[in-house]
Design a protein around this motif. Structure first.
Motif, PDB file in Angstrom:
ATOM      1  N   GLN A  39       0.836  -1.216   0.000  1.00 11.95           N
ATOM      2  CA  GLN A  39       0.000   0.000   0.000  1.00 11.95           C
ATOM      3  C   GLN A  39       0.860   1.252   0.000  1.00 11.95           C
ATOM      4  OE1 GLN A  39      -2.596  -0.788   3.348  1.00 11.95           O
ATOM      5  NE2 GLN A  39      -4.322  -1.044   1.984  1.00 11.95           N
ATOM      6  N   LYS A  40       1.959   1.186   0.727  1.00 13.65           N
ATOM      7  CA  LYS A  40       2.841   2.351   0.813  1.00 13.65           C
ATOM      8  C   LYS A  40       3.410   2.685  -0.565  1.00 13.65           C
ATOM      9  CE  LYS A  40       6.206   4.521   3.670  1.00 13.65           C
ATOM     10  NZ  LYS A  40       6.621   4.658   5.027  1.00 13.65           N
ATOM     11  N   PHE A  90       0.730   4.122  -2.635  1.00 18.11           N
ATOM     12  CA  PHE A  90       0.423   5.478  -2.188  1.00 18.11           C
ATOM     13  C   PHE A  90       1.451   6.476  -2.727  1.00 18.11           C
ATOM     14  CE2 PHE A  90       0.578   8.730   1.406  1.00 18.11           C
ATOM     15  CZ  PHE A  90      -0.533   9.426   0.959  1.00 18.11           C
ATOM     16  N   HIS A  91       2.739   6.083  -2.681  1.00 14.39           N
ATOM     17  CA  HIS A  91       3.786   6.959  -3.213  1.00 14.39           C
ATOM     18  C   HIS A  91       3.589   7.206  -4.699  1.00 14.39           C
ATOM     19  CE1 HIS A  91       6.839   6.459   0.262  1.00 14.39           C
ATOM     20  NE2 HIS A  91       6.139   7.560   0.370  1.00 14.39           N
ATOM     21  N   HIS A 137       2.402  11.881   7.265  1.00 14.49           N
ATOM     22  CA  HIS A 137       2.412  11.056   6.039  1.00 14.49           C
ATOM     23  C   HIS A 137       1.600   9.773   6.251  1.00 14.49           C
ATOM     24  CE1 HIS A 137       4.223   9.100   2.497  1.00 14.49           C
ATOM     25  NE2 HIS A 137       4.349   8.029   3.263  1.00 14.49           N
ATOM     26  N   GLU A 138       1.785   9.144   7.394  1.00 15.19           N
ATOM     27  CA  GLU A 138       1.052   7.901   7.679  1.00 15.19           C
ATOM     28  C   GLU A 138      -0.459   8.174   7.758  1.00 15.19           C
ATOM     29  OE1 GLU A 138       3.768   5.945   6.932  1.00 15.19           O
ATOM     30  OE2 GLU A 138       2.893   4.489   8.300  1.00 15.19           O
ATOM     31  N   MET A 197      -1.837   8.597   4.392  1.00 15.07           N
ATOM     32  CA  MET A 197      -2.014   7.305   3.709  1.00 15.07           C
ATOM     33  C   MET A 197      -3.273   6.600   4.213  1.00 15.07           C
ATOM     34  SD  MET A 197       0.907   4.495   3.202  1.00 15.07           S
ATOM     35  CE  MET A 197       0.661   2.895   3.887  1.00 15.07           C
ATOM     36  N   TRP A 209      -6.202   8.157   2.606  1.00 14.81           N
ATOM     37  CA  TRP A 209      -6.235   7.753   1.191  1.00 14.81           C
ATOM     38  C   TRP A 209      -6.838   6.345   1.065  1.00 14.81           C
ATOM     39  CZ3 TRP A 209      -3.035   3.818  -1.025  1.00 14.81           C
ATOM     40  CH2 TRP A 209      -3.019   3.774  -2.411  1.00 14.81           C
ATOM     41  N   GLU A 255      -8.534   5.413  -2.258  1.00 18.02           N
ATOM     42  CA  GLU A 255      -7.453   5.946  -3.092  1.00 18.02           C
ATOM     43  C   GLU A 255      -7.733   7.346  -3.641  1.00 18.02           C
ATOM     44  OE1 GLU A 255      -5.952   2.984  -5.755  1.00 18.02           O
ATOM     45  OE2 GLU A 255      -5.716   1.537  -4.144  1.00 18.02           O
TER      46      GLU A 255
END
Ligand code: SF4
Length: 387
Positions: free
Chosen positions: A276-277, A280-281, A331-332, A335, A338, A343
């Motif tokens: 997922q990370k 996400f990036h 940031h977390e 995410m 998101w 998304e």
């Protein structure tokens, strides 16, 4: 006396009833002596309301069961302001969201991103933040202040901010360089070798040192470190009742079952998080490419506000780590939002996350102190890629 402000300082004006939140709930507002004196002299129809809405012994404004200030009405407007005018406000209410860090002969003023309108201004700013200075003839002397160390910290902060704003370098490298400088600085502060601090700045501006830091930065995603930082949030004093449920919901979305001892579940959760990370990036790069600028603005915000406080406690590294970890936690939370929004992430989501995070951390001295303590306990190695 020298005064500094960030260049967006005068862009702020309170949007009052239009604000999605209020700064008059969630924490105890302490009125200054001069304001209390004034309130005692008020006559007329508002006198009764003033008498019963102030805790005169504590010098604080009373709150209802939802921790809303006794003067705050249902439209989120201040009844005292309406009845007695702006001049009647106590210093805290007049000042917020302006924040002042005090040093001998220096006042560093900033705007707190715990106000959504300030968060909106900062996160919408594309250009690197500049700091403006003004001088007055006023002078003062502190009993126990080390002007030499303070001047070195000011120099260090300038070097770190210049690096953070050098957009020709990747953000990870900029953060690595800043942590490396803070690390070397900390060693010199500990051994009381303040004179050699200048060597640190010179060293980290050479191509050789930049290459060294770049090569050293480890690609390893430190899942254990990230989850530890996240869980540390539960140790903090809670200012808003909705903060813990919010953290718990985001935790589940990000890390699954953090408390499980089942190794298979742990491995699956970690694998899903990593996937997922990465997604996400990729999404950020495509749909919100300005995110690196926003992280830069936040890092500069935290470092410009707190770093020079090391003149009082000698803790330079933890202050830089606190900045890096705060942006990591933001940031977390981005995410998690998101994932929750299937998304999608809007600029207003980022504003919401930043101001709520900042409220919990920055509006509580115990939380700021605990955060620094936790940074000392869970030291972030300077060569670890943070984002
Ligand atoms: S949080 Fe900021 S914009 Fe909202 S009411 Fe308070 S000062 Fe005004």
């Amino acid at each position: 006396m020298l005064y500094t402000i960030p260049d967006y300082y005068h862009e702020f004006s309170c949007i009052a009833g239009e604000c999605e939140d209020t700064c008059c709930a969630g924490w105890q507002i302490v009125a200054d002596e001069a304001a209390l004196k004034k309130y005692k002299k008020v006559t007329g129809s508002f006198k009764k309301r003033l008498r019963r809405s102030i805790n005169w012994k504590e010098g604080t404004f009373k709150q209802d069961k939802n921790k809303r200030c006794a003067f705050l009405n249902d439209e989120n407007l201040c009844d005292m302001y309406t009845a007695l005018g702006e001049k009647s406000l106590c210093r805290t209410c007049k000042m917020y969201p302006r924040h002042v860090e005090e040093f001998e002969d220096v006042r560093e003023m900033t705007l707190s991103v715990s106000c959504p309108e300030v968060a909106r201004i900062l996160l919408g700013k594309k250009e690197p933040v500049r700091f403006l200075t003004y001088e007055s003839n006023k002078e003062e002397e502190y009993d126990d202040f080390d002007p030499f160390l303070y001047s070195k910290l000011v120099d260090a902060r300038k070097v770190m901010i210049d690096i953070l704003q050098d957009r020709s370098k990747k953000l990870d490298l900029r953060v690595g360089l800043v942590l490396a400088i803070a690390h070397d600085l900390q060693v010199r502060i500990k051994r009381e070798d303040i004179f050699s601090i200048d060597n640190v700045f010179e060293k980290y501006q050479t191509e050789k040192a930049i290459q060294f830091v770049e090569d050293k930065l480890t690609e390893d995603e430190d899942y254990a470190f990230i989850t530890k930082m996240y869980q540390n949030q539960y140790l903090m004093e809670r200012l808003r009742d909705d903060w813990e449920p919010y953290l718990l919901e985001a935790e589940k979305l990000l890390y699954g079952h953090l408390k499980t001892t089942d190794e298979k579940t742990q491995a699956e959760d970690k694998e899903r998080y990593m996937e997922q990370k990465q997604q996400f990036h990729e999404w950020l790069k495509e749909h919100m490419p300005e995110y690196e600028i926003q992280y830069e603005q936040l890092l500069v915000y935290f470092i410009s506000t707190y770093f020079c406080g090391a003149v009082y406690d000698g803790e330079a590294y933890v202050k830089v780590q606190m900045a890096a970890v705060s942006v990591l936690l933001i940031h977390e939370l981005m995410m998690a939002r998101w994932i929750k929004n299937e998304e999608v992430l809007e600029q207003e989501d980022v504003v919401d996350i930043v101001y709520r995070y900042s409220r919990e951390l920055e509006h509580s001295d115990p939380n700021l102190n605990l955060m620094e303590k936790l940074m000392r306990r869970d030291m972030l190695p300077w060569f670890k890629k943070v984002y």
